[in-house]
Design an enzyme around this catalytic site. Structure first.
Site, PDB file in Angstrom:
ATOM      1  N   ALA A  72       4.583  -8.256   6.208  1.00  0.00           N
ATOM      2  CA  ALA A  72       3.483  -8.916   5.499  1.00  0.00           C
ATOM      3  C   ALA A  72       2.139  -8.346   6.003  1.00  0.00           C
ATOM      4  O   ALA A  72       1.597  -8.965   7.073  1.00  0.00           O
ATOM      5  CB  ALA A  72       3.417 -10.371   5.872  1.00  0.00           C
ATOM      6  N   SER A  75      -2.583  -3.207   3.405  1.00  0.00           N
ATOM      7  CA  SER A  75      -2.471  -1.579   3.821  1.00  0.00           C
ATOM      8  C   SER A  75      -3.151  -0.546   3.234  1.00  0.00           C
ATOM      9  O   SER A  75      -2.746   0.451   3.078  1.00  0.00           O
ATOM     10  CB  SER A  75      -0.845  -1.169   3.617  1.00  0.00           C
ATOM     11  OG  SER A  75      -0.504  -1.462   2.455  1.00  0.00           O
ATOM     12  N   TYR A 139      -7.790  -0.635   9.157  1.00  0.00           N
ATOM     13  CA  TYR A 139      -6.139  -0.955   9.014  1.00  0.00           C
ATOM     14  C   TYR A 139      -5.344  -0.404  10.101  1.00  0.00           C
ATOM     15  O   TYR A 139      -4.659  -1.075  10.570  1.00  0.00           O
ATOM     16  CB  TYR A 139      -5.762  -0.117   7.519  1.00  0.00           C
ATOM     17  CG  TYR A 139      -4.368   0.082   7.521  1.00  0.00           C
ATOM     18  CD1 TYR A 139      -3.727  -1.192   7.212  1.00  0.00           C
ATOM     19  CD2 TYR A 139      -3.760   1.387   7.231  1.00  0.00           C
ATOM     20  CE1 TYR A 139      -2.176  -0.946   7.327  1.00  0.00           C
ATOM     21  CE2 TYR A 139      -2.443   1.289   7.258  1.00  0.00           C
ATOM     22  CZ  TYR A 139      -1.602   0.195   7.331  1.00  0.00           C
ATOM     23  OH  TYR A 139      -0.367   0.329   7.048  1.00  0.00           O
TER      24      TYR A 139
END
Ligand code: UDP
Length: 323
Positions: A72, A75, A139
């Site tokens: 989860a 991205s 990220y």
């Protein structure tokens, strides 16, 4: 029982299809980017959020979980640059909440989805797990932060974990249930196939002046089914005690340029693409190719599916969703 958080997403749902053959599986997903119809019906599906301790408590207090796989996460690199708060909150802080509740219930086996993005601009041809980690966007940094947290938790709390660093996941499940679909779509193969289905006017190639043989960027594309089997092997290595902590790259070990991917898509579909060359996309390294020798030696896993198989499975799925 295995808990898969993010089990309704692209990679998570494919892993679940493999896990249900041998395990009881609970999926927890908030459906922010995942799809409930991608979740194998043999699982217990719970709509909930790992950022919410109440949702986590409800799972751990009701089910005898002995291992957790964690998919989860957000991205998208570009989005992470524009909205880092979202990435640190959802990828780091929510993961901490998940780990905290796991420890409270003495659940000590953890599989974590990491990424090639933690290597930043690598200065080597083949990236090894020991290659320098220097992510260049929020990220990648969010994923590296969790990797570091896991190492600390392993020393302090005896957490056992496997980190899997994915290169470019692509392709669709043979079951036809799962394929790659993001909104907005930013990934190369779905974009090409959408164009070849008439859903996009053209394909933009982000730069053809890189220091590569044809000037376009090289990536290591790996079939989502190969990724799924690597997760099953990683889980097994924790449950049998073969691994206490481990970090593995998951790639094909083969690099393909953007132009080669377009050629393969044309070949597989029998259709011709309209291609325009545009400026480089910020933050794109010229070449990202994994050495996956470490997991091959340790767990006997290697990618079995090549680019043509990736594209033809994806094409079948895209055509079906276009009907
Ligand atoms: N790419 C491209 N045009 C697109 C989308 C991607 O030229 O419309 C290129 C991108 O620059 C990169 C490669 O395709 O070199 C793979 O990009 P993707 O976004 O699929 O994955 P990433 O490598 O960024 O994780």
């Amino acid at each position: 029982m295995i808990l898969v958080v993010g089990g309704a997403g692209y990679i998570g749902s494919r892993v679940v299809e493999v896990l249900v053959k041998k395990n009881e599986v609970v999926v927890l997903d908030n459906l922010s980017t995942g799809f409930e119809n991608a979740v194998d019906p043999q699982t217990i599906f719970i709509k909930g959020d790992i950022g919410n301790e109440g949702d986590l408590e409800a799972v751990f207090s009701n089910y005898p979980i002995h291992a957790v796989m964690h998919f989860a996460a957000n991205s998208l690199v570009g989005e992470s640059v524009a909205n880092p708060l979202k990435y640190y909150e959802n990828n780091v802080s929510a993961t901490l909440k998940l780990l905290k509740v796991m420890l409270k219930y003495s659940v000590k086996n953890f599989i974590f989805s990491s990424t090639a993005a933690i290597y930043g601009f690598p200065d080597v041809n083949m990236i090894h797990e020991e290659s320098k980690v220097e992510p260049i966007n929020p990220y990648g940094r969010s994923k590296l932060m969790v990797e570091n947290i896991l190492a600390d938790f392993a020393s302090a709390y005896d957490l056992r974990y496997v980190v899997l660093r994915y290169f470019n996941a692509a392709g669709a499940s043979e079951s036809g249930r799962i394929g790659e679909m993001h909104d907005p779509e930013t990934h190369l193969i779905p974009i090409i196939l959408q164009h070849l289905l008439g859903q996009r006017e053209q394909i933009s190639v982000f730069g053809d002046d890189y220091d590569t043989p044809d000037g376009t960027c090289i990536r290591d594309y790996i079939h989502v089914t190969d990724l799924a089997y690597a997760h099953a092997a990683a889980l097994n290595s924790l449950l049998t005690g073969q691994n206490k902590t481990a970090t593995y790259n998951l790639g094909n070990g083969l690099g393909y340029s953007v132009k080669e991917v377009i050629d393969t898509c044309e070949k597989v579909t029998g259709r011709k693409a309209k291609v325009v060359i545009t400026d480089r996309r910020a933050g794109d390294p010229a070449r990202l190719v994994a050495s996956s020798e470490k997991i091959r030696v340790a767990l006997g896993w290697k990618a079995e599916r090549n680019l043509e198989q990736i594209v033809s499975s994806a094409w079948k799925w895209h055509k079906k969703t276009d009907e």
